[in-house]
Design a protein around this motif. Structure first.
Motif, PDB file in Angstrom:
ATOM      1  N   THR A 221      38.211  38.604  46.735  1.00 22.76           N
ATOM      2  CA  THR A 221      37.602  37.946  47.899  1.00 22.76           C
ATOM      3  C   THR A 221      38.014  36.442  47.868  1.00 22.76           C
ATOM      4  O   THR A 221      37.749  35.715  46.806  1.00 22.76           O
ATOM      5  CB  THR A 221      36.271  38.226  47.718  1.00 22.76           C
TER       6      THR A 221
ATOM      7  N   ASN B 140      41.137  41.717  50.685  1.00 22.46           N
ATOM      8  CA  ASN B 140      40.538  41.898  49.606  1.00 22.46           C
ATOM      9  C   ASN B 140      40.838  43.308  48.971  1.00 22.46           C
ATOM     10  O   ASN B 140      41.824  44.124  49.414  1.00 22.46           O
ATOM     11  CB  ASN B 140      38.999  41.738  49.789  1.00 22.46           C
TER      12      ASN B 140
ATOM     13  N   ARG C 219      40.642  33.680  44.329  1.00 18.72           N
ATOM     14  CA  ARG C 219      40.137  35.063  44.700  1.00 18.72           C
ATOM     15  C   ARG C 219      39.029  35.470  43.454  1.00 18.72           C
ATOM     16  O   ARG C 219      39.168  35.116  42.278  1.00 18.72           O
ATOM     17  CB  ARG C 219      41.083  36.268  44.877  1.00 18.72           C
TER      18      ARG C 219
END
Length: 204
Positions: free
Chosen positions: A90, A119, A84
């Motif tokens: 993300t 997210n 991420r």
């Protein structure tokens, strides 16, 4: 290219890089340019999950630029599909889904990407595909088991985010067949502090 990359990351809610692809590691650049032979060559010199100045791994770059072949090479070499971005959580799957890159989505799903990962705003890959109107990816994610009933941090579902009638129809059918209404709101997430002069926090 630099402005396009920055604009995309801002929209996605990932990070705002101060430098763009020109300052990437050669591995990231090879992936971006769609040169599989160079990707294989650069794997000998760079860590598979290394981050560039925009806080992206090579696999994330592959997801952003629709490089399914390079994505497969990176995954075979050990790239983590669930990495991420530091600021906005993300994932590569979210990036590919938002752009409608169904081949990259397929590669990531086959490699075990977390299909319902959220997210910082509670958005899933399905919500992002829905918001951008990518009906083929919406169907692809649903067929792979994505939960259409999940809610983002503002209590909105993928159906609420639907950008067009086709996406809306697909999601309505999915939520009806599931037998229950939207549920499971996103957990509250804390936005991490950014390092001075490195990243700017942006709202999704």
């Amino acid at each position: 290219m630099k402005n396009a990359l920055i604009s995309f990351l801002c929209l996605l809610g990932s990070v705002a890089p101060l430098v763009a692809a020109a300052d990437d590691y050669p591995l990231h650049t090879a992936v971006q340019q769609g040169k599989p032979s160079r990707v294989r060559a650069e794997l000998s010199y760079y860590r598979i999950n290394s981050r560039n100045a925009a806080d992206l791994t090579p696999l994330m770059v592959a997801a952003m630029y629709d490089r399914s072949t390079s994505a497969g090479i990176l995954i075979e070499a050990g790239a983590s599909v669930n990495e991420r971005t530091s600021a906005y959580s993300t994932t590569a799957l979210m990036m590919a889904a938002m752009n409608g890159y169904h081949e990259v989505v397929e590669v990531l799903l086959r490699a075990g990407a977390d299909i319902d990962a959220r997210n910082i705003s509670g958005f899933t890959a399905l919500m992002l595909a829905s918001q951008k109107g990518h009906a083929h990816v919406v169907r692809q994610l649903l067929d792979a088991g994505a939960d259409a009933r999940l809610l983002d941090a503002s209590n909105r579902s993928a159906l609420t985010h639907a950008a067009n009638d086709e996406v809306r129809y697909i999601l309505e059918a999915a939520t009806t067949s599931s037998g229950s209404a939207a549920h499971t709101p996103a957990p509250e997430l804390q936005i991490p502090e950014c390092e001075p002069n490195k990243r700017f926090p942006l709202e999704f």
